[in-house]
Design a protein around this motif. Structure first.
Motif, PDB file in Angstrom:
ATOM      1  N   LEU A   1      -6.740   1.377  -8.208  1.00 33.44           N
ATOM      2  CA  LEU A   1      -5.386   1.712  -7.716  1.00 33.44           C
ATOM      3  C   LEU A   1      -5.440   2.153  -6.251  1.00 33.44           C
ATOM      4  CD1 LEU A   1      -4.043   3.491 -10.913  1.00 33.44           C
ATOM      5  CD2 LEU A   1      -3.376   1.241 -10.046  1.00 33.44           C
TER       6      LEU A   1
ATOM      7  N   TYR B   1      -3.490   0.328  -3.206  1.00 30.78           N
ATOM      8  CA  TYR B   1      -2.676   1.090  -2.244  1.00 30.78           C
ATOM      9  C   TYR B   1      -3.090   0.710  -0.812  1.00 30.78           C
ATOM     10  CZ  TYR B   1      -0.286   5.152  -0.237  1.00 30.78           C
ATOM     11  OH  TYR B   1       0.550   5.966   0.480  1.00 30.78           O
TER      12      TYR B   1
ATOM     13  N   LEU C   1       2.871  -2.576 -12.038  1.00 28.52           N
ATOM     14  CA  LEU C   1       1.777  -2.555 -13.023  1.00 28.52           C
ATOM     15  C   LEU C   1       2.383  -2.602 -14.417  1.00 28.52           C
ATOM     16  CD1 LEU C   1      -1.085  -1.741 -14.217  1.00 28.52           C
ATOM     17  CD2 LEU C   1      -0.393   0.618 -13.827  1.00 28.52           C
TER      18      LEU C   1
ATOM     19  N   GLU D   1       0.001   7.806 -15.362  1.00 29.49           N
ATOM     20  CA  GLU D   1       0.901   8.329 -14.318  1.00 29.49           C
ATOM     21  C   GLU D   1       0.122   9.168 -13.304  1.00 29.49           C
ATOM     22  OE1 GLU D   1       4.638   9.937 -15.642  1.00 29.49           O
ATOM     23  OE2 GLU D   1       4.887   8.281 -17.056  1.00 29.49           O
TER      24      GLU D   1
ATOM     25  N   LEU E   1      -1.826   6.839 -10.960  1.00 29.30           N
ATOM     26  CA  LEU E   1      -0.958   6.199  -9.950  1.00 29.30           C
ATOM     27  C   LEU E   1      -0.625   7.190  -8.839  1.00 29.30           C
ATOM     28  CD1 LEU E   1       1.348   4.179 -12.359  1.00 29.30           C
ATOM     29  CD2 LEU E   1      -0.027   3.177 -10.520  1.00 29.30           C
ATOM     30  N   LYS E   2      -0.295   8.423  -9.241  1.00 27.57           N
ATOM     31  CA  LYS E   2       0.070   9.438  -8.229  1.00 27.57           C
ATOM     32  C   LYS E   2      -1.145   9.795  -7.388  1.00 27.57           C
ATOM     33  CE  LYS E   2       3.907  11.336 -10.833  1.00 27.57           C
ATOM     34  NZ  LYS E   2       4.195  12.236 -11.931  1.00 27.57           N
TER      35      LYS E   2
ATOM     36  N   PHE F   1       0.710   6.579  -4.875  1.00 26.90           N
ATOM     37  CA  PHE F   1       1.968   5.887  -5.148  1.00 26.90           C
ATOM     38  C   PHE F   1       3.093   6.840  -5.515  1.00 26.90           C
ATOM     39  CE2 PHE F   1      -0.926   2.295  -6.010  1.00 26.90           C
ATOM     40  CZ  PHE F   1      -0.345   1.376  -5.146  1.00 26.90           C
TER      41      PHE F   1
ATOM     42  N   ILE G   1       6.087   6.728  -8.034  1.00 27.17           N
ATOM     43  CA  ILE G   1       6.517   5.927  -9.186  1.00 27.17           C
ATOM     44  C   ILE G   1       8.040   5.888  -9.176  1.00 27.17           C
ATOM     45  CG2 ILE G   1       6.452   5.689 -11.704  1.00 27.17           C
ATOM     46  CD1 ILE G   1       3.847   7.317 -11.691  1.00 27.17           C
TER      47      ILE G   1
ATOM     48  N   TYR H   1       5.315  -0.070 -14.707  1.00 28.07           N
ATOM     49  CA  TYR H   1       5.537   0.933 -13.657  1.00 28.07           C
ATOM     50  C   TYR H   1       5.881   0.224 -12.356  1.00 28.07           C
ATOM     51  CZ  TYR H   1       2.742   3.841 -16.819  1.00 28.07           C
ATOM     52  OH  TYR H   1       2.246   4.515 -17.913  1.00 28.07           O
TER      53      TYR H   1
ATOM     54  N   CYS I   1       6.094   0.889  -8.532  1.00 32.44           N
ATOM     55  CA  CYS I   1       5.605   1.909  -7.602  1.00 32.44           C
ATOM     56  C   CYS I   1       5.815   1.462  -6.161  1.00 32.44           C
ATOM     57  CB  CYS I   1       4.103   2.116  -7.800  1.00 32.44           C
ATOM     58  SG  CYS I   1       3.653   2.509  -9.478  1.00 32.44           S
TER      59      CYS I   1
END
Ligand SMILES: C[S@@+](CC[C@H](N)C(=O)[O-])C[C@H]1O[C@@H](n2cnc3c(N)ncnc32)[C@H](O)[C@@H]1O
Length: 233
Positions: free
Chosen positions: A141, A145, A156, A207, A210-211, A215, A217, A229, A231
């Motif tokens: 991920l 990014y 995703l 989650e 991703l954060k 990202f 969301i 998701y 993002c």
């Protein structure tokens, strides 16, 4: 060519269902054509992202390329990658058969693909990230990014398990039994392999990953154990 340290994850070693086997690739393509409605999958992604004809798009884990072919009619160029050479060759043949000239295919994955071109407007991956264990999902991920333009979109969609289940035995038994009834033994057995050997994670972990990668969301849509998701970078 990049040299990876000894501890780097070997993403070309298949886990779970073996997509390096041509028969498995053909069977996957047939099964997906029967079970899935790629047109409506494309439409719902398009409804979220609004892909434009100037966009440069990367699809990771393209499989037999169905979605990449759809994207190619709506953007400037699609780069489609997969760690399975057989999948990529199969997808390439389809694209040639349909005379698509704005798709490039590469045998590479989340952890090894290097983009030497401009950053991407859109990156999409469906049903592929679960092939990596959680730590390597995070690395994947972060790499995604890094390959996106500022404000670029990442979509995703993957198998993600809900964390509010009290009895996972019944939960997984029901998934496998329902699939056996609706789609037959093969898909039920592949789902057992998926739960046992692949690395689908829990919703709160996904989650967090991703954060952690940076990202924002924008939306999450869950349909049973499949989560999508949207993002933004
Ligand atoms: C279940 S298939 C999904 C294919 C396609 N995205 C679809 O929706 O039909 C999973 C795909 O991910 C690929 N894959 C597995 N590990 C990967 C990795 N590390 N990087 C990129 N693709 C990977 C497999 O080779 C396979 O083609």
């Amino acid at each position: 060519m990049n040299q990876y340290p000894q501890w780097y994850y070997d993403e070309f070693k298949q886990v779970g269902v073996d997509y390096t086997d041509l028969e498995e690739v053909r069977a996957y393509d047939l099964c997906m054509q029967k079970l899935r409605d790629i047109e409506s999958e494309f439409n719902s992604i398009q409804g979220l992202i609004n892909i434009k004809d100037t966009d440069l798009l990367l699809e990771i884990g393209t499989g037999t390329g169905e979605l990449a072919l759809k994207f190619s009619a709506h953007c400037r160029k699609v780069v489609a990658i997969d760690v399975s050479k057989k999948m990529i060759n199969f997808a390439k043949m389809k694209a040639e058969g349909q005379k698509k000239t704005n798709i490039e295919f590469y045998n590479a994955g989340f952890l090894t693909y290097e983009n030497y071109d401009e950053p991407y407007d859109v990156i999409v991956t469906q049903l592929a990230l679960h092939h990596l264990p959680d730590y390597w999902k995070m690395i994947a991920l972060r790499r995604i990014y890094g390959m996106l333009k500022e404000g670029g979109k990442f979509y995703l969609r993957d198998v993600v398990f809900p964390s509010l289940i009290l009895d996972y035995d019944s939960y997984f038994n029901k998934i496998v039994n329902d699939l056996r009834k609706s789609a037959g033994d093969k898909l039920a057995e592949e789902t057992e392999i998926h739960i046992r050997e692949e690395f689908s994670t829990l919703d709160w972990i996904m989650e967090g990953l991703l954060k952690n990668a940076g990202f924002c969301i924008e939306s999450v849509k869950c349909d049973g154990f499949i989560a999508g998701y949207l993002c933004k970078k």
